[in-house]
Write a protein that holds these residues in place. Structure first.
Motif, short mmCIF file in Angstrom:
data_model
loop_
_atom_site.label_atom_id
_atom_site.label_comp_id
_atom_site.label_asym_id
_atom_site.label_seq_id
_atom_site.Cartn_x
_atom_site.Cartn_y
_atom_site.Cartn_z
N ASP A 18 -2.65 1.27 6.64
CA ASP A 18 -1.51 0.60 7.24
C ASP A 18 -0.57 1.64 7.85
O ASP A 18 -0.35 2.70 7.24
N VAL A 20 3.15 1.81 8.54
CA VAL A 20 4.29 0.98 8.16
C VAL A 20 5.55 1.40 8.90
O VAL A 20 5.74 2.56 9.26
N ALA A 140 7.06 -0.32 -2.94
CA ALA A 140 7.57 -0.70 -1.63
C ALA A 140 8.06 0.53 -0.87
O ALA A 140 8.40 1.55 -1.47
N GLN A 188 13.69 -2.76 3.33
CA GLN A 188 12.29 -2.70 2.91
C GLN A 188 11.39 -2.96 4.12
O GLN A 188 11.58 -3.93 4.83
N ALA A 190 7.74 -2.42 3.86
CA ALA A 190 6.40 -2.78 3.40
C ALA A 190 6.43 -2.87 1.89
O ALA A 190 7.20 -2.16 1.23
N TYR A 192 3.66 -3.65 -1.65
CA TYR A 192 2.30 -3.84 -2.16
C TYR A 192 2.36 -4.21 -3.63
O TYR A 192 3.03 -3.54 -4.43
N HIS A 208 10.31 5.52 -0.77
CA HIS A 208 9.62 4.45 -1.48
C HIS A 208 10.28 4.22 -2.83
O HIS A 208 11.12 4.99 -3.28
#
Length: 237
Positions: A18, A20, A140, A188, A190, A192, A208
């Motif tokens: 990905d 991001v 995140a 934020q 992204a 997971y 993150h």
């Protein structure tokens, strides 16, 4: 006990990369990483020696077995080098630890209330291998609103720190809570979920945070709590 003589990928191993946010930093998302990943949970439940982590992590850690790092290099090395355009010759070492978030919100230091970076060296990488499932949150990634930074390297560090310190001073003490979504300082970009045997690999410079839900139990039992293995790949510039 985790003692596979030859590490093997799970039969359903799959991955994607990905890009991001607006800056397009890569996140390598691997699902169903290791065959027999459950043995890692058994190993740490029986032999783990958890101790309070350093100031960079709100919980406890225990060293992962050497065979885990060997499996990491053997099974993922080529994929990592391609994904992050990493020259293997730059790597100076690696470290892997079982980790569990155990610090309740009221005891959080300021760095744990906001997104963070693990290193300011662009080549260095971090990985989180989830060995838990259910309502354990996840990981995140964020954009700092005022600077627009989604990663903080050596070139950005001074400006980022100065700006953030000014914001915190103006705003006053930040609420004693974990990041979970956006706030007025960070967006934020992204997120997971903590899916069992999922591993996320990303640049250490990326902003993150662990996604820790409000009803999180802070369970210290590795068989039922938020168990992960955090791995860092150290490099020279």
């Amino acid at each position: 006990m985790y003692q596979q003589s030859t590490a093997q990928l799970h039969e359903h191993f799959c991955y994607r990369v990905d890009r991001v946010g607006q800056e397009g930093e890569p996140v390598l998302v691997i699902d169903s990483f290791l065959a027999n990943a459950e043995s890692l949970v058994d190993y740490v439940a029986r032999f783990g020696q958890f101790r309070l982590a350093g100031p960079g992590y709100p919980g406890v850690r225990s060293p992962a077995p050497d065979k885990y790092l060997s499996a990491f290099r053997q099974l993922l090395g080529d994929l990592i080098y391609r994904t992050f355009n990493l020259n293997e010759a730059l790597i100076t070492g690696a470290q892997a630890d079982f980790s569990m978030v155990t610090t309740p919100p009221e005891h959080l230091r300021l760095p744990h209330r906001i997104p963070h970076y693990d290193s300011n060296k662009r080549p260095e990488l971090a990985a989180v291998h989830f060995l838990c499932a259910g309502k354990q949150g996840g990981t995140a990634f964020y954009r700092h609103r005022r600077t627009g930074y989604e990663f903080v390297d050596d070139k950005r560090l001074a400006h980022y720190r100065e700006t953030l310190e000014s914001e915190v001073k103006q705003q006053g003490e930040l609420p004693a809570r974990y990041m979970n979504g956006s706030n007025n300082l960070f967006e934020q970009i992204a997120a997971y979920d903590a899916v069992f045997n999922r591993i996320l690999i990303y640049p250490c410079t990326s902003l993150h945070s662990g996604n820790i839900p409000e009803d999180f139990a802070f369970n210290p039992d590795p068989r039922s709590g938020r168990l992960s293995i955090n791995t860092f790949i150290f490099c020279r510039d």
